[in-house]
Write a protein that holds these residues in place. Structure first.
Motif, short mmCIF file in Angstrom:
data_model
loop_
_atom_site.label_atom_id
_atom_site.label_comp_id
_atom_site.label_asym_id
_atom_site.label_seq_id
_atom_site.Cartn_x
_atom_site.Cartn_y
_atom_site.Cartn_z
N PHE A 161 -47.57 14.32 83.86
CA PHE A 161 -46.87 13.64 82.76
C PHE A 161 -45.38 13.60 83.09
N ARG A 221 -58.22 10.58 70.99
CA ARG A 221 -58.62 11.79 71.74
C ARG A 221 -59.81 11.42 72.61
N GLY A 230 -50.13 14.68 69.44
CA GLY A 230 -49.12 15.30 70.30
C GLY A 230 -48.40 14.28 71.20
N ILE A 244 -54.02 7.17 75.32
CA ILE A 244 -53.84 8.56 74.86
C ILE A 244 -52.52 8.74 74.10
N ASN A 289 -62.13 13.57 73.95
CA ASN A 289 -63.31 14.38 73.66
C ASN A 289 -63.03 15.24 72.42
N ASN A 313 -50.93 20.83 76.13
CA ASN A 313 -52.02 19.98 76.64
C ASN A 313 -52.46 20.43 78.03
N GLY A 370 -54.84 14.64 67.99
CA GLY A 370 -54.57 13.39 68.73
C GLY A 370 -53.21 12.81 68.35
N ASP A 390 -50.65 19.31 86.05
CA ASP A 390 -51.73 20.30 85.98
C ASP A 390 -52.86 19.88 86.89
P1 ADP Z 1 -54.54 16.35 71.21
O1 ADP Z 1 -54.19 17.21 72.34
O2 ADP Z 1 -54.26 16.96 69.91
O3 ADP Z 1 -55.88 15.74 71.31
P2 ADP Z 1 -52.61 14.60 72.33
O4 ADP Z 1 -52.02 13.41 71.72
O5 ADP Z 1 -51.73 15.66 72.78
O6 ADP Z 1 -53.59 15.11 71.22
O7 ADP Z 1 -53.58 14.17 73.47
C1 ADP Z 1 -54.41 13.06 73.32
C2 ADP Z 1 -55.55 13.17 74.27
O8 ADP Z 1 -55.11 13.00 75.59
C3 ADP Z 1 -56.20 14.49 74.31
O9 ADP Z 1 -57.18 14.61 73.30
C4 ADP Z 1 -56.82 14.57 75.68
O10 ADP Z 1 -58.06 13.89 75.69
C5 ADP Z 1 -55.87 13.78 76.49
N1 ADP Z 1 -54.94 14.66 77.21
C6 ADP Z 1 -53.70 15.00 76.84
N2 ADP Z 1 -53.12 15.79 77.75
C7 ADP Z 1 -54.05 15.97 78.74
C8 ADP Z 1 -54.06 16.70 79.98
N3 ADP Z 1 -53.02 17.38 80.39
N4 ADP Z 1 -55.19 16.62 80.74
C9 ADP Z 1 -56.25 15.92 80.34
N5 ADP Z 1 -56.27 15.20 79.21
C10 ADP Z 1 -55.20 15.24 78.40
#
Ligand code: ADP
Length: 650
Positions: free
Chosen positions: A627, A588, A600, A582, A590, A539, A598, A569
């Motif tokens: 995180f 997700r 992870g 999230i 975007n 991510n 969505g 990050d």
């Molecule tokens: P995915 O990455 O497959 O969309 P995740 O569950 O990992 O699913 O993340 C959910 C959402 O959280 C992402 O779609 C993104 O919008 C947001 N997100 C996750 N990690 C980050 C990050 N490091 N920086 C910005 N937004 C993040």
């Protein structure tokens, strides 16, 4: 021989203030004066010419002691104390002084007797003697002092009290016995002013003991209120003081006991839980407010046994608990049911503790009662809800598993037939090319075969692949709950090197600066924790800001028995309103900007739930995200939870 007094001589004789009688050698009274006459109540006529022993005769008459005889025998003076009865028969004490009187030739003619009335004097002397013997026999020590404080009299009790002899007693002024020499002047002032002064003193006895005395000094005055002397009496009040002191001690002890009782009562009442105190037979002797609030019983319960409000089936164990406490000093805790004054059944825990007095003798039992009805009910509700939740989770996981599994075959069909359709289109195109159809027909078919159908097939296949990856994600999640955790001590530095290694290409391609600190180990399932950090690093790389040079850091530390890790990050960041969501499945921000399902973060949260760990985010939109992961460092902490989830997955 008769003698006649000259007139002038007679007059002098009559005016003499003392009583006088003149007797000749033959015992004839030849004269008495007025004072004599008054004293004995005899007129001159009755006396003159009579023999002296005929009037006011005494025991000395006709004896050698007779004053006349004594004088005639050559003495010049005879003095006697005499007693006579006057005419009115009252007894008169007097002193008689007899002296001779002489004729011109020097011959004794008779005696002149001078009489002094000592009746009053004698009465006073007698009275003084009586007083003296009263003083002497008094058990109180008495001292008499003159106005300068010099002792003039002490009685026997005084010598005994002060343990001294007469000489020793008189060697000190009375003020020293008052034991307040410094303020003796003040005490004397009191005596002069008010006639009395009262104080208390202490005598150091020869045997080392102390005696307490009350000192009462009185000023003795004459009839015209002039001070004469000071009488001081000393009363031994040692015993009285002891009695008073022990009475005071008893009163103080009583007051302390009462205040202790009051304190105990207030403490008991301040405690919210119910407390009853019983005697050794189990009869309640005291209850607190909490007891009344819990059971609705007031003081009418005093004298009853706690078993009186326990449900029948539980009475034996309550009796056992109570007996164990009284007989063996076993402090026990018993869970049972009780009936309140409103006939409501409640669940309680009773604690019995033996109560002892200051000497350690058992005096009763402290019965502490906790109403756990609510607690029990909410525990039951919690257990029911937890079971329901486990059931629902199980159903959900089954549903996910079935759906993801069952959807896969039609999906494979769609994919397969789409490919078939593509090939069919290719065949159709070759046929059209070979058969050389009319150009207008070719023109109509060509765009369908060359563009529209392949375009549609591409969309179908993209969607199929999307559904496929969603189903894979769902399957992964459903599998997560079922897989047995293999917890062990993980070297997180090593784990992180492996994770980073898998992303080496993306890191290089994105031109990201990655820094990794020395991170502490934890106890967890290595495969699942690898998944967690892979998702986070993925991510961090995926959501970097294209306008900035990417920077990612991984650090870790120990805190309160946990290992905390942070993946930071400087990417797109997450607005506050999305930060909690999230972690939801399929959420997700975007969806079209980056690939992904969505799932992870949801997987991360599920893994950490199973490990009794936590995941949370701190992020600022367009600045970057942090995180955080917390994991236990002790195996016990994750054991219970993992077991539940393991079962729930089967
Ligand atoms: P995915 O990455 O497959 O969309 P995740 O569950 O990992 O699913 O993340 C959910 C959402 O959280 C992402 O779609 C993104 O919008 C947001 N997100 C996750 N990690 C980050 C990050 N490091 N920086 C910005 N937004 C993040």
């Amino acid at each position: 021989m008769s003698i006649e007094l000259e007139t002038w001589c007679k007059q002098i004789f009559q005016t003499i203030s003392g009583g006088m009688r003149i007797i000749d050698r033959d015992f004839n009274v030849i004269g008495i004066n007025n004072t004599y006459s008054k004293l004995f109540g005899i007129s001159e006529d009755d006396a003159v010419g009579k023999k002296c022993y005929e009037i006011l005769g005494s025991s000395m008459c006709h004896t050698p002691d007779c004053p006349l005889m004594v004088i005639l025998n050559g003495e010049t003076h005879a003095e006697y104390e005499m007693q006579a009865d006057s005419i009115d028969e009252s007894s008169i004490n007097y002193i008689s002084n007899a002296r001779p009187f002489y004729g011109a030739d020097g011959e004794i003619l008779g005696i002149i007797e001078e009489v002094k009335d000592t009746t009053e004097y004698k009465r006073v002397i007698d009275e003084l003697k009586i007083r003296d013997s009263i003083l002497a026999s008094s058990i109180n020590a008495i001292a008499v002092a003159d106005l300068e404080g010099r002792l003039t009299y002490v009685n026997r009790a005084f010598l005994d009290m002060w343990e001294c002899d007469v000489k020793g007693a008189f060697s000190k002024p009375v003020t020293e016995y008052w034991q307040m020499e410094s303020s003796a002047i003040e005490a004397l002032g009191f005596l002069y002013e008010r006639g009395r002064w009262v104080s208390e003193g202490i005598i150091n006895r020869i045997d080392g003991s102390l005696s307490y005395v009350q000192i009462l000094a009185s000023m003795v005055t004459d009839e015209t209120d002039n001070p004469i002397c000071i009488v001081t009496s000393f009363i031994d009040i040692t015993e009285l003081k002891r009695v008073k002191e022990s009475k005071l001690r008893a009163q103080t002890a009583l007051a302390v006991a009462k205040s202790n009782t009051d304190t105990i009562k207030s403490i008991m009442d301040a405690v919210v839980i119910a407390i009853a105190i019983t005697d050794l037979d189990g009869k309640m002797i005291r209850i607190n407010k909490g007891f009344t609030e819990t059971f609705g019983f007031g003081t009418e319960i005093i004298g009853k046994n706690p078993t009186d409000f326990i449900v029948e089936k539980d009475i034996p164990k309550v009796i056992n608990g109570m007996n164990g406490c009284v007989q063996n000093n076993h402090a026990s805790s018993i869970e049972c049911s009780a009936i309140t004054n409103d006939k409501e059944e409640i669940i309680i825990i009773i604690d019995f503790t033996l109560m002892r007095d200051s000497r350690g003798t058992p005096t009763g039992v402290i019965v502490v009662i906790r109403d756990i009805t609510e607690q029990k009910r909410s525990a039951e509700t919690r257990e029911r809800l937890s079971n329901e939740l486990m059931q629902k989770n199980k159903e959900l996981e089954q549903l996910i598993r079935i759906v993801s599994h069952d959807l896969r075959s039609p999906l494979v069909n769609i994919q397969g037939f789409s490919n078939e359709l593509g090939r069919a289109c290719d065949e159709l195109r070759s046929i059209i090319d070979e058969e050389s159809l009319a150009s207008d027909v070719t023109e109509k078919i060509s765009p369908i075969l060359d563009e529209e159908v392949p375009e549609m097939l591409r969309y179908i296949l993209i969607s199929v692949s999307k559904i496929d990856s969603l189903l894979s994600g769902l399957l992964r999640i459903s599998r997560l709950g079922r897989v047995m955790l293999n917890t062990k001590n993980i070297d997180m530095n090593e784990l992180m090197t492996n994770v980073i290694g898998a992303f080496e290409f993306q890191i290089k391609q994105a031109g990201v600066t990655l820094t990794v600190g020395d991170i502490p180990p934890c106890i967890a399932d290595e495969e699942q924790i690898n998944q967690v950090f892979s998702n986070l690093l993925n991510n961090a790389l995926k959501y970097l800001d294209p306008k900035k040079v990417g920077a990612i850091s991984i650090i870790g530390w120990n805190e309160a028995g946990e290992s905390i890790y942070c993946v930071e990050d400087n990417g797109l960041g997450i607005a506050p309103e999305h930060q909690e969501r999230i972690f939801d499945m399929f959420y997700r921000l975007n969806p079209n900007a980056t690939p992904g399902e969505g799932l992870g973060l949801n997987i991360i949260r599920k893994v950490l739930d199973r490990h009794n760990g936590k995941v949370w985010v701190e992020s600022e939109y367009e600045k970057g995200s942090k995180f955080f992961i917390s994991l236990p460092t002790s195996k016990e902490l994750i054991a219970s939870n993992s077991e539940v989830l393991t079962h729930s997955g089967t």
